[in-house]
Design a protein around this motif. Structure first.
Motif, short mmCIF file in Angstrom:
data_model
loop_
_atom_site.label_atom_id
_atom_site.label_comp_id
_atom_site.label_asym_id
_atom_site.label_seq_id
_atom_site.Cartn_x
_atom_site.Cartn_y
_atom_site.Cartn_z
N ILE A 507 0.84 -1.21 0.00
CA ILE A 507 0.00 0.00 0.00
C ILE A 507 0.87 1.25 0.00
CG2 ILE A 507 -1.67 1.31 1.36
CD1 ILE A 507 -2.84 -1.36 2.28
N GLY A 508 1.93 1.25 0.81
CA GLY A 508 2.83 2.40 0.85
C GLY A 508 3.51 2.64 -0.48
N VAL A 510 2.39 1.76 -3.45
CA VAL A 510 1.39 2.25 -4.41
C VAL A 510 1.16 3.75 -4.22
CG1 VAL A 510 -1.05 2.13 -5.03
CG2 VAL A 510 0.26 0.03 -4.74
N LEU A 511 1.07 4.21 -2.98
CA LEU A 511 0.90 5.64 -2.74
C LEU A 511 2.12 6.42 -3.20
CD1 LEU A 511 -0.74 5.53 0.82
CD2 LEU A 511 -1.87 5.87 -1.39
N ALA A 514 1.89 6.70 -6.86
CA ALA A 514 0.88 7.68 -7.24
C ALA A 514 1.43 9.10 -7.14
CB ALA A 514 -0.36 7.52 -6.36
N TRP A 515 2.20 9.37 -6.09
CA TRP A 515 2.79 10.70 -5.97
C TRP A 515 3.78 10.95 -7.10
CZ3 TRP A 515 7.81 12.16 -3.56
CH2 TRP A 515 7.97 13.54 -3.50
N ARG A 518 1.99 11.80 -10.27
CA ARG A 518 1.48 13.19 -10.24
C ARG A 518 2.59 14.18 -10.55
NH1 ARG A 518 -1.24 16.37 -5.06
NH2 ARG A 518 -1.53 18.36 -6.14
#
Length: 698
Positions: A507-508, A510-511, A514-515, A518
């Motif tokens: 999960i970490g 993936v975040l 995502a950053w 962006r």
């Protein structure tokens, strides 16, 4: 193999019997031969016709003792009665003999019969006999047996198992009796167990001789029979601390199962007959199978096969009643089919070799970049971050070495570290460079923003430190281990266990991805030297897409793939993410160096007049060096002069267009021909959009 198994069987059987027998309080010198002989006698009694058997003999005595400590209360009553008779005498108390004999039976349920004999000490003939016995139905009072076969005036028959030898003295033990337990004083002796045809039961008797007060007179003899038919002949091994009150411990471990491949299972509820040989099953142990009887063999048949094996050398005991070992890794099986998945080592070695070559090439690339670090193509891209990126890629390549062997705890630890730490190092290094582009690209001020490599490293170190702390805590507190899974063919193999540590880290990541996506989106229109920002963005997009696709492959498309398919998927994921990143980030740079253009600006920077101190997006070309103030002043003067010339030129053009009476000289500086060329001069941007009409037409 048969002789070896026979020796092992004999050794195990003998050792088990001796240990159990000593613990049971019996004689230490009991031999295996006596046990086997007693088992044969039990078998003969169980299968023989009682009529034929009892026509020849009235008793069938065994040669192995029982654990008599369980009948201690009976022995104490008999010793007490013998002491009482010795004190009162047996000559003139016939009624007392009957009362004692009768009450010994009544007061204990296990006592089947009791007898008290008054014998002439000189002649050994019977003077009086009080023999009481329970009725066969065990209902009602005991009855006195008148027809005992012992007449007054005759000597007792030495055939009785419970009676001492005719010439034996009270202080000498007859061979009919067993030794008493050590450090225990008994007044009498226990017999070996025997079968009584008249009672149709297995019995053990306790006999107490009562010496006369002098050399002459009457001596007494007290004996009682204990019914042991309820005891079970369990030939299987006993378990330590197991309650075996109803089992004859001397027969434990005397089964004929093949100890290495089968185990003995006692059949306690098979039938009502407790004294029988072969009352067990030989069942294949875990990891063994048999083609016969589904791996469950009747103990009676095994006993017969064993006897034939010893007498005639028959191979049935070896061939039929022994189980075969399953294929490696099989806990249960019915045939020799494999249970473990097959590893195609040549295929895996090929993939591993390619991955190791990639690691070596990555290290060579680091050395190559260090050698050419002063070239502009490497210098403006921060060599330190390029080196960190390559080290992370080499770490990710090493994951293929971690998952190459059959997985265990140590390889799973190496897998987690190489995969996640390599990803963190590589991705963070790329993201820091892209983030610098994003910050400088969004600045609207005329003053350029410079973020040095040292400043970016200060942001990068905490991110890697968090990953190191997480992986270290994971390894120490909940060490990664393996689990067995089954593939599509039903074959088992090991893979690293996935738990909440993996899910939390996923999960970490993936975040984090995502950053990064962006940030890449924010700089999609930014211009950088050698188009590096765009290539790094492509690499980050590729890393995200490949990891998401591989997760989908593992979970939905190949959830039960074999170990080789999983190894191939890992190889594909590593190559698509790591090798593609190296190709995108370092490929164009290496090509420029090989073409001899490594120290030249790219065409876009040259056309825009990029100076040696800053680029279009504000990233310093020499961030690691101290700024050269003299050079910057000269560049600023040059830019101001260009700007002043453009302003003056535009001033004259507008003056001529607004004052038509002012005519420029033909061939002069402000003639139509020169004006057109100046308008299209690359030194001014405003000239690009000016009309090409003569001034008089404007």
């Amino acid at each position: 193999m048969g002789k070896k198994d026979l020796s092992w069987k004999s050794y195990t059987l003998t050792t088990t019997i001796l240990i159990n027998f000593v613990l049971g309080g019996g004689n230490a010198h009991v031999r295996k031969k006596d046990i086997e002989s007693s088992l044969q006698d039990i078998h003969d009694v169980a299968i023989a016709s009682l009529g034929d058997f009892c026509n020849k003999k009235q008793f069938k005595s065994l040669t192995v003792p029982l654990d008599t400590l369980k009948f201690e209360s009976v022995r104490q009553k008999a010793d007490l009665a013998a002491t009482l008779l010795q004190d009162l005498g047996v000559a003139h108390h016939n009624g007392l003999q009957d009362a004692i004999s009768k009450n010994l039976i009544v007061t204990d349920k296990s006592v089947l019969s009791s007898r008290i004999l008054a014998i002439n000490a000189s002649t050994g003939s019977i003077v009086n006999c009080a023999w009481w016995q329970k009725q066969i139905s065990d209902i009602g009072e005991p009855k006195k047996i008148s027809d005992t076969g012992m007449e007054i005036g005759q000597r007792p028959n030495s055939e009785y198992p419970w009676y001492e030898d005719a010439d034996s003295s009270p202080g000498v033990r007859s061979p009919k009796f067993i030794e008493s337990p050590p450090n225990v004083a008994y007044k009498g002796w226990w017999t070996f167990p025997y079968y009584s045809c008249s009672n149709r039961k297995w019995i053990v008797s306790y006999s107490v001789p009562i010496p006369p007060p002098g050399r002459r007179g009457l001596k007494g003899f007290l004996s009682l029979d204990v019914d042991v038919s309820y005891l079970e002949v369990n030939q299987c091994e006993t378990i330590r601390n197991q309650q075996v009150n109803n089992e004859i411990s001397i027969f434990h471990g005397s089964h004929k199962c093949h100890n290495f491949s089968t185990k003995c299972i006692y059949r306690s509820n098979l039938n009502q007959e407790t004294w029988t040989r072969g009352k067990y099953h030989c069942v294949c142990r875990s990891g063994f199978y048999s083609e016969y009887h589904q791996g469950i063999f009747n103990g009676t048949l095994v006993e017969i096969a064993w006897s034939e094996y010893l007498k005639t050398g028959s191979k049935s005991w070896e061939l039929i009643f022994q189980c075969k070992k399953c294929a490696p890794g099989c806990l249960f099986c019915q045939d020799p089919s494999p249970c473990l998945a097959t590893y195609h080592w040549p295929f895996r070695i090929t993939l591993l070799t390619f991955s190791i070559i990639c690691v070596i090439c990555t290290i060579i690339l680091i050395l190559y970049m260090y050698k050419h670090r002063k070239l502009k193509v490497f210098k403006v891209a921060s060599p330190i971050f390029l080196s960190i990126t390559l080290l992370g890629c080499a770490t990710m390549y090493l994951e293929m070495a971690a998952i190459f062997p059959i997985l265990d705890q140590y390889s799973c630890i190496a897998t987690k570290w190489s995969r996640h730490l390599g990803f963190c190092v590589t991705y963070t290094a790329l993201l820091m460079k892209t983030w610098r582009v994003s910050l400088t690209y969004r600045v609207k001020s005329a003053h350029k923003v410079k973020l040095t490599d040292k400043q970016l490293l200060q942001w990068m170190v905490p991110i890697i430190l968090v990953m190191l702390i997480y992986l270290g805590t994971w390894t120490v507190s909940d060490t990664p281990n393996t689990e067995e899974i089954v593939d599509n063919a039903g074959l088992r193999f090991k893979q690293c266990l996935y738990n909440w540590w993996d899910h939390s880290l996923a999960i970490g990541e993936v975040l984090f991805l995502a950053w990064g996506i962006r940030v890449c989106y924010n700089v999609r229109n930014a211009e950088s030297l050698y188009n590096e920002a765009r290539l790094i963005s492509y690499a980050i997009y590729n890393i995200a897409i490949v990891n998401i696709m591989m997760i989908a492959f593992h979970l939905f498309i190949f959830p039960r793939a074999g170990p080789d398919i999983k190894y191939l998927l890992g190889f594909i994921r590593t190559q698509l993410s790591t090798s593609t990143t190296i190709a995108l980030v370092f490929g164009p740079k290496i090509i420029r160096v090989l073409r001899g253009q490594g120290d030249q600006w790219d065409n876009r920077a040259r056309s825009r007049g990029v100076t040696a101190s800053f680029s279009l997006n504000g990233i310093g070309l020499v961030p690691e060096e101290a700024p050269d103030l003299f050079q910057e002043n000269e560049e600023l003067k040059e830019e101001i002069q260009k700007l002043a010339a453009q302003i003056e030129f535009m001033k004259i053009i507008h003056m001529e267009s607004n004052n038509r009476h002012v005519k420029p000289k033909s061939g002069g500086y402000f003639s139509i021909q020169n004006t057109t060329s100046l308008i299209h001069s690359p030194l001014t941007k405003t000239g690009l959009n000016q009309p090409t009409k003569p001034p008089d037409e404007m």
